[in-house]
Design an enzyme around this catalytic site. Structure first.
Site, PDB file in Angstrom:
ATOM      1  N   CYS A 163      15.156 -56.211  10.018  1.00 25.23           N
ATOM      2  CA  CYS A 163      16.317 -57.055   9.492  1.00 25.23           C
ATOM      3  C   CYS A 163      16.845 -57.922  10.576  1.00 25.23           C
ATOM      4  CB  CYS A 163      17.214 -56.407   8.830  1.00 25.23           C
ATOM      5  SG  CYS A 163      18.354 -57.485   7.992  1.00 25.23           S
ATOM      6  N   GLU A 191      67.167 -69.662   9.182  1.00 22.55           N
ATOM      7  CA  GLU A 191      66.227 -70.101   9.931  1.00 22.55           C
ATOM      8  C   GLU A 191      65.064 -69.414   9.591  1.00 22.55           C
ATOM      9  OE1 GLU A 191      67.851 -68.278  13.582  1.00 22.55           O
ATOM     10  OE2 GLU A 191      66.692 -66.666  13.241  1.00 22.55           O
ATOM     11  N   CYS A 227      21.620 -52.982   3.282  1.00 24.22           N
ATOM     12  CA  CYS A 227      20.266 -53.442   3.591  1.00 24.22           C
ATOM     13  C   CYS A 227      19.714 -52.178   4.219  1.00 24.22           C
ATOM     14  CB  CYS A 227      20.183 -54.494   4.455  1.00 24.22           C
ATOM     15  SG  CYS A 227      18.397 -54.914   5.267  1.00 24.22           S
ATOM     16  N   LYS A 257      61.713 -65.616   0.383  1.00 27.54           N
ATOM     17  CA  LYS A 257      60.295 -65.574   0.514  1.00 27.54           C
ATOM     18  C   LYS A 257      59.898 -67.076   0.011  1.00 27.54           C
ATOM     19  CE  LYS A 257      58.267 -62.438   2.495  1.00 27.54           C
ATOM     20  NZ  LYS A 257      57.886 -61.176   2.247  1.00 27.54           N
ATOM     21  N   CYS A 316      16.125 -60.004   5.156  1.00 27.60           N
ATOM     22  CA  CYS A 316      14.794 -59.327   5.557  1.00 27.60           C
ATOM     23  C   CYS A 316      14.017 -58.977   4.221  1.00 27.60           C
ATOM     24  CB  CYS A 316      14.768 -58.177   6.405  1.00 27.60           C
ATOM     25  SG  CYS A 316      15.661 -56.867   5.602  1.00 27.60           S
ATOM     26  N   LYS A 354      61.634 -67.445   8.764  1.00 33.08           N
ATOM     27  CA  LYS A 354      61.051 -66.206   9.084  1.00 33.08           C
ATOM     28  C   LYS A 354      59.650 -66.215   9.588  1.00 33.08           C
ATOM     29  CE  LYS A 354      60.729 -61.863   6.829  1.00 33.08           C
ATOM     30  NZ  LYS A 354      59.365 -61.523   7.041  1.00 33.08           N
ATOM     31  N   CYS A 358      18.044 -57.354   0.474  1.00 36.77           N
ATOM     32  CA  CYS A 358      18.769 -58.100   1.463  1.00 36.77           C
ATOM     33  C   CYS A 358      18.281 -59.514   1.639  1.00 36.77           C
ATOM     34  CB  CYS A 358      18.464 -57.426   2.770  1.00 36.77           C
ATOM     35  SG  CYS A 358      18.778 -58.416   4.228  1.00 36.77           S
ATOM     36  N   TYR A 418      65.867 -63.953  17.970  1.00 38.86           N
ATOM     37  CA  TYR A 418      66.991 -64.376  16.801  1.00 38.86           C
ATOM     38  C   TYR A 418      67.784 -63.193  16.674  1.00 38.86           C
ATOM     39  CZ  TYR A 418      62.958 -61.202  14.871  1.00 38.86           C
ATOM     40  OH  TYR A 418      62.154 -60.363  14.491  1.00 38.86           O
TER      41      TYR A 418
END
Ligand code: IVH
Length: 688
Positions: free
Chosen positions: A441, A124, A435, A323, A420, A126, A417, A235
């Site tokens: 800003c 089933e 910044c 997996k 700004c 995972k 930045c 489960y």
């Protein structure tokens, strides 16, 4: 280059072991405690496998503390701990089809079964969520717990009771004691909806459905959990007073009869071929399932065999997880964009030519930080391998160098930045560039406002991200106090919201009403709303509990010289936080905002309950050693009664509450002559 395992001499092995252990612990904390994984499951599994191999070759490296001997981490949060009557274990992993053969052979050998004997296996999906144990007594749900470290988890009963898939009372005739184990998860569509709502409200965006589910279950307020679209698949069983079936398949059916959703799709396989076919079938149809899965779980069907097979270290011999490989794809990185965060951190984001990875269209990926771009030499226009492991934000794994265009240029991380244009600096020891624009800003200003009105702060409904942005552009809200002037401006005719596109009389009135309903605010929420760097809800509460009212807080915080040490005495506040707190209150502009807000608001002092009767009001208390409730709960109780909880013992300490295993703090208390109480004495004092 990495050495191969066989080149290792013992010293190398020892240091590699230490490194791997540290890395695994770090990622465990990120995954289990913070719900913010930094690497994919596949990358994490790689670390674990390397560690396991290393320990196999050098068994002397195995200690009780090694991650191979433990599942997850101990819960450290405010939830009460509960011991599992039957441990909640983990599953071993398989990655290749050939490994399935070994898994079955191992079972055959262990049970001494002839080749002719069929071993039926239930396969089933995972589910990628968080495991939960539900205890039913006489058919009634009495306890729900997380896995925690496998032996001890967190009591999440109240929160779990809000999940529709989880019956409060079982149907049919269940055994007197029945523990049902399963996975709490969130569907992908519900997750997308939730994130959209979170974004609109300026609240935390979850990286993936698993984190959203975990974050929702870990809410201290179950009303919040109730609003989250959580689901549950059952489960397996934990403790049970009566056998309910002879097979795993039978357990599935019984669980359904009791009122649970059983994990679907599931298949009963009778040989290795069928198992492998089932795996590939589930892998191929994975994107069509409405929830994330990260592999297929195989379980021996016969329960008498499960019983005989038992457990080894952290996982059962009768089950394993096959997996899925991490999903990858190649696409073109169009542009590297720099995002500015609320506190000025610049984060690089890859804008990609949209591509489907594992059924999901990906158009952006995280690049983490400056060093990461340099290390992988990622450039605009590159063909890049991106990876989506179903569990983390898509990442750029590497660049296809052979496809790089001539003349492409190394990416230079901006030192200004993007918003700004102020200087962006990287302080020593920090991974991020920040910044320095602060108030000028725009992006920071807007994000700060969004934070100010967000749910855990002022919780002003009707002021979503977009509205805040446009109100800022238009100069309607430039600073938090402007929010509370909106009504006045409307009344005096300076502002008209009802005639804006998408607005009306009703929405204008609703907004005014929701703003007015927040004019009274508890001090801790007010502090949190200020958006001081590193100061989240928990620290805001600590500050509120220790300074009680806003004026007292401001006066003390303006006095760094005298107050620094005192602030550090608060359990939970370290130097770097203290620096940010004093830094905030040293800014005249911030003080001005607080002054202006005070004119608009009633900031409720922390102590609203009458603590005059409490014997411990105003006392300084230190907890040490283990007591029956969690440290966070004890602390919260003491603070509620007006006490101050400190992390270190000094002459100023009034009481030390010493649980089992108390060490240096107890010794220090005795040396200083501080009153030491055991838990019972403490309970008596605090309840009198
Ligand atoms: S059976 C003894 N079935 O995977 C453990 N587990 O890595 C029996 N999980 O802790 C577990 N889907 O949280 C089982 N269909 C499934 C599952 C499942 C997800 C989780 C579970 C477990 C973890 C192991």
């Amino acid at each position: 280059m990495n050495k191969s395992l066989f080149d290792f001499d013992k010293e190398d092995a020892k240091s590699r072991h230490k490194k791997l252990t540290e890395q695994i612990r770090h990622h465990d904390r990120k995954y289990y405690a913070e719900d913010e994984p930094e690497i994919s499951d596949a990358q994490y599994d790689k670390l674990r496998i390397e560690l396991e191999k290393l320990e196999k070759q050098y068994p002397e490296l195995v200690t009780k503390e090694s991650p191979t001997q433990k599942v997850g981490i101990s819960p450290e949060t405010a939830f009460t701990k509960v011991k599992h009557s039957v441990p909640m274990l983990s599953l071993s992993n398989l990655f290749e089809d050939e490994d399935v053969h070994d898994f079955i052979q191992r079972i055959r050998r262990f049970l001494n079964l002839p080749e002719t004997e069929n071993i039926e296996i239930v396969a089933e999906p995972k589910i990628d969520g968080l495991s939960c144990s539900l205890r039913y007594e006489n058919g009634k749900l009495v306890m729900a717990a997380t896995r925690g470290d496998g032996t001890e988890g967190e009591d999440i009963t109240d929160n779990v009771k809000t999940i529709n898939d989880i019956p409060h009372e079982l149907s049919d005739t269940p055994p007197e004691i029945l523990e049902v184990r399963g996975e709490i998860y969130m569907r992908r569509d519900d997750f997308a909806k939730l994130n959209k709502q979170q974004e609109e409200k300026g609240q935390k965006i979850f990286a993936n459905p698993r984190n959203a589910a975990a974050g929702s279950v870990r809410q201290l307020d179950s009303k919040i959990t109730a609003k989250r679209p959580l689901k549950f698949f059952a489960y397996a069983l934990g403790e049970h007073s009566k056998i309910i079936s002879k097979t795993q398949w039978g357990i599935r059916n019984k669980l359904e009869k009791y009122g649970f959703k059983k994990t679907e799709p599931a298949y009963l396989c009778s040989n290795i071929d069928e198992i492998i076919k089932t795996y590939h079938h589930i892998l191929q149809t994975r994107a069509k399932l409405p929830f994330d899965i990260d592999g297929v779980v195989y379980k021996v069907n016969r329960l008498d065999w499960q019983e005989r097979l038992g457990f080894v270290a952290r996982s059962p011999r009768w089950a394993t997880a096959h997996k899925f490989p991490a999903e990858q794809a190649v696409t073109i990185l169009r542009k590297i964009k720099i995002q500015v965060g609320r506190t000025g951190i610049l984060t690089p984001v890859a804008e990609l030519e949209p591509i489907t990875v594992g059924g999901v269209v990906v158009s952006r990926a995280t690049l983490h930080n400056e060093d990461e771009i340099k290390r992988k030499d990622i450039r605009e226009g590159d063909h890049v391998i991106i990876q989506r492991a179903g569990d983390v934000i898509p990442q750029v794994v590497s660049v296809l160098m052979e496809k790089r265009k001539t003349g492409s240029e190394e990416f230079i991380f901006p030192d200004h930045c993007p918003d700004c244009k102020s200087l962006a600096i990287r302080e020593k020891g920090e991974a991020a560039r920040r910044c320095t624009g602060g108030l000028i800003c725009k992006e920071q200003a807007v994000l700060r406002l969004i934070h100010f009105v967000s749910r855990d702060a002022f919780n002003i409904e009707g002021l979503g991200d977009k509205i805040i942005r446009s109100f800022w552009e238009e100069g309607i809200i430039k600073s938090p106090e402007d929010i509370f002037k909106i009504e006045e401006k409307i009344k005096s005719g300076q502002l008209n919201l009802k005639d804006r596109e998408g607005w009306g009389e009703l929405s204008q009135n609703n907004l005014i009403e929701s703003i007015n309903s927040r004019r009274k605010i508890p001090l801790d929420k007010f502090i949190y709303a200020l958006g001081i760097r590193q100061i989240g809800q928990a620290t805001s509460k600590l500050l509120a509990a220790n300074y009680h009212d806003i004026d007292n807080l401001v006066t003390n915080m303006k006095n760094k010289e005298e107050e620094y040490e005192k602030l550090l005495e608060i359990d939970g506040i370290g130097e770097s936080m203290a620096d940010d707190i004093f830094g905030f209150f040293a800014e005249p502009h911030n003080l001005k905002i607080i002054e202006n807000l005070k004119k608009e608001l009633e900031i409720i002092p922390y102590q609203t309950i009458d603590i005059n009767d409490s014997k411990i009001a105003g006392k300084t208390i230190v907890f040490t050693g283990n007591i029956s409730i969690s440290r966070s709960e004890a602390k919260a109780q003491a603070e509620k009664l007006g006490a101050k909880v400190s992390g270190s013992v000094s002459k100023k300490t009034d009481y030390v509450i010493a649980g089992q295993g108390s060490g240096s703090k107890l010794k220090k208390a005795q040396e200083l002559g501080v009153t030491v109480l055991n838990e019972d004495e403490w309970k008596e004092l605090s309840s009198s």
